[in-house]
Enzyme design. Structure first.
Site, PDB file in Angstrom:
ATOM      1  N   ARG A 131       7.366 -33.588  11.120  1.00 23.60           N
ATOM      2  CA  ARG A 131       6.350 -33.335  12.156  1.00 23.60           C
ATOM      3  C   ARG A 131       5.605 -32.030  11.919  1.00 23.60           C
ATOM      4  NH1 ARG A 131      11.110 -31.551  14.253  1.00 23.60           N
ATOM      5  NH2 ARG A 131      11.114 -29.674  15.543  1.00 23.60           N
ATOM      6  N   HIS A 132       6.187 -31.146  11.117  1.00 21.92           N
ATOM      7  CA  HIS A 132       5.537 -29.861  10.874  1.00 21.92           C
ATOM      8  C   HIS A 132       4.422 -29.956   9.830  1.00 21.92           C
ATOM      9  CE1 HIS A 132       8.581 -28.066  13.334  1.00 21.92           C
ATOM     10  NE2 HIS A 132       9.530 -28.599  12.574  1.00 21.92           N
ATOM     11  N   HIS A 156       9.137 -24.094   9.430  1.00 20.65           N
ATOM     12  CA  HIS A 156       8.140 -24.780  10.262  1.00 20.65           C
ATOM     13  C   HIS A 156       6.700 -24.557   9.796  1.00 20.65           C
ATOM     14  CE1 HIS A 156      10.806 -25.345  14.117  1.00 20.65           C
ATOM     15  NE2 HIS A 156      11.379 -25.797  13.008  1.00 20.65           N
ATOM     16  N   CYS A 173       3.108  -3.197   4.054  1.00 22.42           N
ATOM     17  CA  CYS A 173       2.318  -2.023   4.417  1.00 22.42           C
ATOM     18  C   CYS A 173       3.079  -1.304   5.530  1.00 22.42           C
ATOM     19  CB  CYS A 173       0.889  -2.398   4.804  1.00 22.42           C
ATOM     20  SG  CYS A 173       0.696  -3.481   6.231  1.00 22.42           S
ATOM     21  N   GLY A 174       2.420  -0.471   6.294  1.00 22.94           N
ATOM     22  CA  GLY A 174       3.133   0.273   7.323  1.00 22.94           C
ATOM     23  C   GLY A 174       3.697  -0.641   8.402  1.00 22.94           C
ATOM     24  N   THR A 175       2.861  -1.547   8.879  1.00 17.93           N
ATOM     25  CA  THR A 175       3.273  -2.474   9.946  1.00 17.93           C
ATOM     26  C   THR A 175       3.405  -3.916   9.475  1.00 17.93           C
ATOM     27  OG1 THR A 175       0.967  -2.887  10.492  1.00 17.93           O
ATOM     28  CG2 THR A 175       2.071  -1.097  11.707  1.00 17.93           C
ATOM     29  N   ASP A 179       0.867  -1.178   0.000  1.00 17.37           N
ATOM     30  CA  ASP A 179       0.000   0.000   0.000  1.00 17.37           C
ATOM     31  C   ASP A 179       0.905   1.231   0.000  1.00 17.37           C
ATOM     32  OD1 ASP A 179       0.893   0.267   2.601  1.00 17.37           O
ATOM     33  OD2 ASP A 179      -1.090   0.265   3.524  1.00 17.37           O
ATOM     34  N   HIS A 180       0.307   2.404   0.179  1.00 16.27           N
ATOM     35  CA  HIS A 180       1.103   3.640   0.127  1.00 16.27           C
ATOM     36  C   HIS A 180       2.189   3.667   1.202  1.00 16.27           C
ATOM     37  CE1 HIS A 180      -2.350   4.081   2.771  1.00 16.27           C
ATOM     38  NE2 HIS A 180      -1.663   4.966   3.474  1.00 16.27           N
ATOM     39  N   GLY A 224      -1.923  -5.376   8.691  1.00 15.46           N
ATOM     40  CA  GLY A 224      -3.123  -5.383   7.864  1.00 15.46           C
ATOM     41  C   GLY A 224      -2.984  -6.304   6.664  1.00 15.46           C
TER      42      GLY A 224
HETATM   43  C1  RB5 Z   1      -1.660   2.887   6.574  1.00 18.79           C
HETATM   44  O1  RB5 Z   1      -1.630   4.086   7.258  1.00 18.79           O
HETATM   45  C2  RB5 Z   1      -1.473   1.723   7.539  1.00 18.79           C
HETATM   46  O2  RB5 Z   1      -2.562   1.626   8.393  1.00 18.79           O
HETATM   47  C3  RB5 Z   1      -1.254   0.425   6.799  1.00 18.79           C
HETATM   48  O3  RB5 Z   1      -0.174   0.556   5.950  1.00 18.79           O
HETATM   49  C4  RB5 Z   1      -0.946  -0.795   7.647  1.00 18.79           C
HETATM   50  O4  RB5 Z   1       0.088  -0.539   8.541  1.00 18.79           O
HETATM   51  C5  RB5 Z   1      -2.084  -1.473   8.259  1.00 18.79           C
HETATM   52  O5  RB5 Z   1      -1.950  -2.540   8.864  1.00 18.79           O
END
Ligand code: RB5
Length: 142
Positions: free
Chosen positions: A132-133, A98, A65-67, A8-9, A70
């Site tokens: 086993r996995h 695994h 994405c950012g984290t 994403d952005h 999502g």
């Molecule tokens: C975008 O601002 C952010 O929410 C998205 O990239 C992501 O981190 C969501 O999980």
């Protein structure tokens, strides 16, 4: 290995570098967007990539994405997708060895390019151990 990649952005700035890292390791990479910093909804790209990976047997995916949260939540809604949110080389290695993960997720706002490079290298260097996995991975699907 053939990889599909999407972001994403909030993952756009690092995507081209990740494509280069993957290609430098000898992989083929198909870019599914997004291709600018304009705001988009991460599930749209997670679903597009998941469908592409499921259709193209043996391929894998990278979602940014950012984290990474999502993207991984969205991709894991698809039966047959095992998306792993990785923060370092160890989690990437274990996700492949695994969990037989087929989609790598990470957050551009969480990890820098050096760590991303080690994550991608660990992912590409590691095969599913089976044994086993295998039974445990089968049990993931409801
Ligand atoms: C975008 O601002 C952010 O929410 C998205 O990239 C992501 O981190 C969501 O999980």
């Amino acid at each position: 290995m053939k990889f599909y990649i999407a972001c994403d952005h909030a993952g756009f700035d690092i995507k081209d570098s990740v494509i280069k890292i993957l290609e430098d390791f000898g992989n083929e990479v198909v870019n599914l967007g997004t291709n600018s910093k304009e705001r988009v909804d991460y599930p749209d790209f997670a679903h597009k990539l998941s469908e592409a990976v499921l259709k193209d047997k043996g391929s894998q995916g990278v979602l940014i994405c950012g984290t990474g949260i999502g993207m991984s939540l969205s991709a894991n809604k698809h039966k047959g997708i095992r998306a792993a949110l990785c923060h370092d080389a160890y989690t990437a290695t274990m996700a492949r060895a695994h969990n037989d993960a087929n989609v790598l997720c990470f957050g551009e706002r969480v990890v820098g390019l050096g760590v991303v490079s080690s994550i991608v290298q660990a992912w590409c260097d590691t095969s599913f151990e089976g044994g086993r996995h295998a039974n445990r991975v089968q049990k993931i699907e409801l």
